[in-house]
Design a protein around this motif. Sequence first.
Motif, PDB file in Angstrom:
ATOM      1  N   ALA A  32      71.308  12.080 -16.087  1.00  0.00           N
ATOM      2  CA  ALA A  32      72.681  12.437 -15.723  1.00  0.00           C
ATOM      3  C   ALA A  32      73.272  11.408 -14.764  1.00  0.00           C
ATOM      4  CB  ALA A  32      72.708  13.830 -15.099  1.00  0.00           C
ATOM      5  N   LEU A  33      72.451  10.900 -13.852  1.00  0.00           N
ATOM      6  CA  LEU A  33      72.924   9.879 -12.918  1.00  0.00           C
ATOM      7  C   LEU A  33      73.208   8.560 -13.632  1.00  0.00           C
ATOM      8  CD1 LEU A  33      70.548  10.732  -9.966  1.00  0.00           C
ATOM      9  CD2 LEU A  33      73.041  10.744  -9.853  1.00  0.00           C
ATOM     10  N   VAL A  34      72.410   8.236 -14.652  1.00  0.00           N
ATOM     11  CA  VAL A  34      72.690   7.043 -15.452  1.00  0.00           C
ATOM     12  C   VAL A  34      74.047   7.181 -16.134  1.00  0.00           C
ATOM     13  CG1 VAL A  34      71.962   5.677 -17.451  1.00  0.00           C
ATOM     14  CG2 VAL A  34      70.255   6.463 -15.804  1.00  0.00           C
ATOM     15  N   ALA A  35      74.296   8.370 -16.690  1.00  0.00           N
ATOM     16  CA  ALA A  35      75.596   8.618 -17.332  1.00  0.00           C
ATOM     17  C   ALA A  35      76.731   8.515 -16.306  1.00  0.00           C
ATOM     18  CB  ALA A  35      75.599   9.993 -17.991  1.00  0.00           C
ATOM     19  N   LEU A  91      65.674   3.728 -13.278  1.00  0.00           N
ATOM     20  CA  LEU A  91      66.359   3.019 -12.207  1.00  0.00           C
ATOM     21  C   LEU A  91      67.049   1.767 -12.753  1.00  0.00           C
ATOM     22  CD1 LEU A  91      67.062   2.425  -9.245  1.00  0.00           C
ATOM     23  CD2 LEU A  91      64.808   1.343  -9.018  1.00  0.00           C
ATOM     24  N   PHE A  92      66.322   1.022 -13.593  1.00  0.00           N
ATOM     25  CA  PHE A  92      66.905  -0.187 -14.173  1.00  0.00           C
ATOM     26  C   PHE A  92      68.072   0.171 -15.091  1.00  0.00           C
ATOM     27  CE2 PHE A  92      66.859  -4.077 -16.839  1.00  0.00           C
ATOM     28  CZ  PHE A  92      66.978  -5.009 -15.812  1.00  0.00           C
ATOM     29  N   ALA A  93      67.912   1.268 -15.853  1.00  0.00           N
ATOM     30  CA  ALA A  93      69.009   1.720 -16.720  1.00  0.00           C
ATOM     31  C   ALA A  93      70.225   2.116 -15.892  1.00  0.00           C
ATOM     32  CB  ALA A  93      68.545   2.897 -17.581  1.00  0.00           C
ATOM     33  N   ALA A 139      80.201   1.221  -3.074  1.00  0.00           N
ATOM     34  CA  ALA A 139      79.873   1.919  -1.824  1.00  0.00           C
ATOM     35  C   ALA A 139      78.875   3.036  -2.041  1.00  0.00           C
ATOM     36  CB  ALA A 139      81.153   2.463  -1.190  1.00  0.00           C
ATOM     37  N   HIS A 140      78.925   3.726  -3.190  1.00  0.00           N
ATOM     38  CA  HIS A 140      77.988   4.838  -3.359  1.00  0.00           C
ATOM     39  C   HIS A 140      76.891   4.567  -4.387  1.00  0.00           C
ATOM     40  CE1 HIS A 140      80.815   6.263  -6.651  1.00  0.00           C
ATOM     41  NE2 HIS A 140      79.649   6.428  -7.228  1.00  0.00           N
ATOM     42  N   ASP A 141      76.821   3.324  -4.936  1.00  0.00           N
ATOM     43  CA  ASP A 141      75.753   3.025  -5.882  1.00  0.00           C
ATOM     44  C   ASP A 141      74.381   2.962  -5.220  1.00  0.00           C
ATOM     45  OD1 ASP A 141      76.972   3.153  -8.284  1.00  0.00           O
ATOM     46  OD2 ASP A 141      77.209   1.000  -8.574  1.00  0.00           O
ATOM     47  N   PHE A 142      74.332   2.678  -3.917  1.00  0.00           N
ATOM     48  CA  PHE A 142      73.050   2.756  -3.212  1.00  0.00           C
ATOM     49  C   PHE A 142      72.472   4.162  -3.334  1.00  0.00           C
ATOM     50  CE2 PHE A 142      70.521   3.842   0.488  1.00  0.00           C
ATOM     51  CZ  PHE A 142      69.644   2.763   0.591  1.00  0.00           C
ATOM     52  N   ALA A 143      73.345   5.162  -3.112  1.00  0.00           N
ATOM     53  CA  ALA A 143      72.900   6.555  -3.234  1.00  0.00           C
ATOM     54  C   ALA A 143      72.492   6.876  -4.664  1.00  0.00           C
ATOM     55  CB  ALA A 143      74.009   7.497  -2.776  1.00  0.00           C
ATOM     56  N   ASP A 144      73.199   6.330  -5.650  1.00  0.00           N
ATOM     57  CA  ASP A 144      72.850   6.578  -7.044  1.00  0.00           C
ATOM     58  C   ASP A 144      71.454   6.066  -7.364  1.00  0.00           C
ATOM     59  OD1 ASP A 144      75.220   7.818  -7.532  1.00  0.00           O
ATOM     60  OD2 ASP A 144      76.138   6.163  -8.628  1.00  0.00           O
ATOM     61  N   GLY A 145      71.150   4.831  -6.918  1.00  0.00           N
ATOM     62  CA  GLY A 145      69.820   4.273  -7.173  1.00  0.00           C
ATOM     63  C   GLY A 145      68.735   5.063  -6.468  1.00  0.00           C
ATOM     64  N   PHE A 146      69.013   5.444  -5.232  1.00  0.00           N
ATOM     65  CA  PHE A 146      68.067   6.247  -4.455  1.00  0.00           C
ATOM     66  C   PHE A 146      67.774   7.562  -5.168  1.00  0.00           C
ATOM     67  CE2 PHE A 146      66.692   9.145  -1.199  1.00  0.00           C
ATOM     68  CZ  PHE A 146      66.016   8.372  -0.264  1.00  0.00           C
ATOM     69  N   ASN A 147      68.840   8.237  -5.609  1.00  0.00           N
ATOM     70  CA  ASN A 147      68.690   9.532  -6.267  1.00  0.00           C
ATOM     71  C   ASN A 147      68.008   9.411  -7.617  1.00  0.00           C
ATOM     72  OD1 ASN A 147      69.922  10.921  -4.188  1.00  0.00           O
ATOM     73  ND2 ASN A 147      71.952  10.800  -5.093  1.00  0.00           N
ATOM     74  N   THR A 148      68.328   8.364  -8.365  1.00  0.00           N
ATOM     75  CA  THR A 148      67.741   8.197  -9.699  1.00  0.00           C
ATOM     76  C   THR A 148      66.238   8.034  -9.616  1.00  0.00           C
ATOM     77  OG1 THR A 148      69.757   7.204 -10.587  1.00  0.00           O
ATOM     78  CG2 THR A 148      67.722   6.759 -11.777  1.00  0.00           C
ATOM     79  N   PHE A 149      65.765   7.155  -8.740  1.00  0.00           N
ATOM     80  CA  PHE A 149      64.317   6.954  -8.624  1.00  0.00           C
ATOM     81  C   PHE A 149      63.634   8.209  -8.091  1.00  0.00           C
ATOM     82  CE2 PHE A 149      60.395   5.828  -6.529  1.00  0.00           C
ATOM     83  CZ  PHE A 149      59.775   5.024  -7.488  1.00  0.00           C
TER      84      PHE A 149
END
Length: 252
Positions: free
Chosen positions: A118-121, A177-179, A150-160
């Motif tokens: 869902a986070l990738v989407a 994470l790479f996706a 600004a919030h992609d750091f949080a996205d990567g953190f949450n995805t992993f």
Amino acid sequence: MALVLAVVAFLMTLTGGLVAMRVRDRRHLVLGLAGGLILGVVAFDLVPESLEQSPGGPLGVPGPMVGFALGFLLLHVTEQAAAIHQAHEGEYAPHEHPHGHGHGHAGAGRAGILAACALVAHSFIDGLSIGLGFQAGTGTGVFVALAVIAHDFADGFNTFTAASLNRADRRPALVLLFADALAPIAGAAAGSVVAVPDGVLGPYLGFFAGVLLYLAAAEILPEAHSRHPRALTLGATGLGVLAVLLIVGLAE
């Protein structure tokens, strides 16, 4: 220009995932923070953005909020039908089945993969927003891109964090994470050439907000609080919500 800024978002997402890898010994705090970040993204980013895109809807209810409810309910029904959700019974109190078999964590692991997907989407939609912003004008495109970065750091953190939930093998989490990092680039490329009607994009964003909120409330936060002191984990969750609020506020 849209693709250049999407590459910056790519790097920011990977940075968030790498930070998440380094703090596995504080897993409950990581999960609490991740839950707060997801809540913040839903409340301060996805829902407001979806309402701006499509404020009208059936019976006077905004279309994105209909999508929000559908996303929440669809994932709940899917989990129940597929027996994915285990309710973390063994973590709140000892529980044995009649034949001595306890609950495993496979369901939570699969739910974490769903959360990461869902986070990738969501990240693809972020990139799509960058492309569409530049269609509207350079200034608008840059502003949207800065908000995404600004919030992609949080996205990567949450995805992993979500993808590695109850999994010893990190490979699925690294792949997702790479996706997630590549998704803004793909979205920006698509948004530069394809126009998406606001009437479709708004409910779509609302739908994914509902999915993410369900996963944060039903999987990530219960796991964070299952075997650890509540105060620090609650503090981490509150910090995550506050961080997104500040990021969104500064981006505005």
